[in-house]
Motif scaffolding. Sequence first.
Motif, mmCIF file in Angstrom:
data_model
loop_
_atom_site.group_PDB
_atom_site.id
_atom_site.type_symbol
_atom_site.label_atom_id
_atom_site.label_comp_id
_atom_site.label_asym_id
_atom_site.label_seq_id
_atom_site.Cartn_x
_atom_site.Cartn_y
_atom_site.Cartn_z
ATOM 1 N N GLY A 79 0.802 -13.942 1.883
ATOM 2 C CA GLY A 79 2.083 -13.496 1.544
ATOM 3 C C GLY A 79 3.033 -14.642 1.825
ATOM 4 O O GLY A 79 3.018 -15.666 1.897
ATOM 5 N N ASP B 136 -3.026 -11.444 -2.736
ATOM 6 C CA ASP B 136 -2.753 -10.075 -3.626
ATOM 7 C C ASP B 136 -1.277 -9.730 -3.115
ATOM 8 O O ASP B 136 -0.580 -9.147 -4.207
ATOM 9 C CB ASP B 136 -3.678 -9.262 -3.408
ATOM 10 C CG ASP B 136 -5.247 -9.596 -3.862
ATOM 11 O OD1 ASP B 136 -5.095 -10.548 -4.583
ATOM 12 O OD2 ASP B 136 -6.135 -9.039 -3.545
ATOM 13 N N ASN B 137 -0.807 -9.976 -2.012
ATOM 14 C CA ASN B 137 0.310 -9.249 -1.457
ATOM 15 C C ASN B 137 1.698 -10.385 -1.980
ATOM 16 O O ASN B 137 2.672 -9.799 -1.190
ATOM 17 C CB ASN B 137 0.258 -8.943 0.029
ATOM 18 C CG ASN B 137 0.207 -10.133 0.643
ATOM 19 O OD1 ASN B 137 0.056 -11.247 0.172
ATOM 20 N ND2 ASN B 137 0.515 -10.077 2.209
ATOM 21 N N ARG C 55 3.767 -11.006 -4.461
ATOM 22 C CA ARG C 55 4.813 -10.303 -4.886
ATOM 23 C C ARG C 55 5.466 -9.139 -4.175
ATOM 24 O O ARG C 55 6.663 -9.224 -4.092
ATOM 25 C CB ARG C 55 4.360 -9.546 -6.322
ATOM 26 C CG ARG C 55 4.371 -10.467 -7.547
ATOM 27 C CD ARG C 55 3.976 -9.989 -8.746
ATOM 28 N NE ARG C 55 3.358 -11.092 -9.741
ATOM 29 C CZ ARG C 55 4.163 -11.635 -10.485
ATOM 30 N NH1 ARG C 55 5.358 -11.512 -10.709
ATOM 31 N NH2 ARG C 55 3.723 -12.540 -11.318
ATOM 32 N N GLU C 56 4.569 -8.483 -3.290
ATOM 33 C CA GLU C 56 4.995 -7.456 -2.592
ATOM 34 C C GLU C 56 5.671 -7.823 -1.493
ATOM 35 O O GLU C 56 6.873 -7.340 -1.116
ATOM 36 C CB GLU C 56 3.818 -6.908 -2.053
ATOM 37 C CG GLU C 56 3.956 -5.476 -1.333
ATOM 38 C CD GLU C 56 2.609 -5.052 -0.443
ATOM 39 O OE1 GLU C 56 2.740 -4.853 0.831
ATOM 40 O OE2 GLU C 56 1.700 -4.998 -1.268
ATOM 41 N N THR C 57 5.222 -8.994 -0.750
ATOM 42 C CA THR C 57 6.019 -9.433 0.298
ATOM 43 C C THR C 57 7.338 -10.260 -0.074
ATOM 44 O O THR C 57 8.098 -10.469 0.622
ATOM 45 C CB THR C 57 5.091 -10.458 1.306
ATOM 46 O OG1 THR C 57 4.432 -11.434 0.398
ATOM 47 C CG2 THR C 57 4.170 -9.680 1.836
ATOM 48 N N GLU D 202 9.155 -9.174 -2.554
ATOM 49 C CA GLU D 202 10.121 -7.988 -2.562
ATOM 50 C C GLU D 202 10.664 -7.730 -0.952
ATOM 51 O O GLU D 202 12.013 -7.625 -1.167
ATOM 52 C CB GLU D 202 9.732 -6.875 -3.390
ATOM 53 C CG GLU D 202 9.368 -7.136 -4.567
ATOM 54 C CD GLU D 202 10.660 -7.684 -5.383
ATOM 55 O OE1 GLU D 202 11.772 -7.091 -5.424
ATOM 56 O OE2 GLU D 202 10.518 -8.901 -6.345
ATOM 57 N N LYS D 203 9.715 -7.548 -0.298
ATOM 58 C CA LYS D 203 10.051 -7.196 1.185
ATOM 59 C C LYS D 203 11.232 -8.253 1.744
ATOM 60 O O LYS D 203 12.314 -7.879 2.127
ATOM 61 C CB LYS D 203 8.927 -7.219 1.861
ATOM 62 C CG LYS D 203 9.066 -6.879 3.546
ATOM 63 C CD LYS D 203 7.941 -7.244 4.224
ATOM 64 C CE LYS D 203 8.072 -7.127 5.743
ATOM 65 N NZ LYS D 203 6.964 -7.356 6.581
#
Length: 161
Positions: A101, A124-125, A127-129, A131-132
């Motif tokens: 991340g 895998d995370n 993009r998600e992190t 955005e966070k």
Amino acid sequence: MTRCVIAFVTLMAVFVLTTQPDAAMAETHVVDMLNKHPTDKKRRMVYMPEIVYAKPGDVVKFVPTKKGHNVESMKGMLPDGVKKFKSKINKVFELTVTQPGVYGYKCTPHYAVGMVGLIVVEGDNVRETLEKAKSAKMAARAKKVFERLFAEVEKKLNAGS
Ligand SMILES: [Cu+2]
């Protein structure tokens, strides 16, 4: 003759140490803490490089090349399960990144002037992190720097997929 034996033993020790799978795979990424950007003279108080791309298990080593800096994790910019961190001013700080991340960090004394950086640990995370991290609270000048760094990470992600 003795010298020969010593040389052989040393060679074997080096061989054993360097062929350990984990030791061979983990990489150390050095980040310099600087008072001036090496090429852009208008920019002061920077981490170089500003973004480290790492793999889980790697070490990010912050070096106090110039005095007066440290490293502190940014609130809301760490992957889940990663503990916040804060180093001492003028000390070498090594961070082993085990969780994938995006990690955001700042220099405590120079946060207001935008001395911040990112670590991106493959997984895998990302993009998600990312955005966070984007939605975290940031001071004005730090936000400007982070936005540029986020855009760079995004560009790299899009180029890779
Ligand atoms: Cu600083």
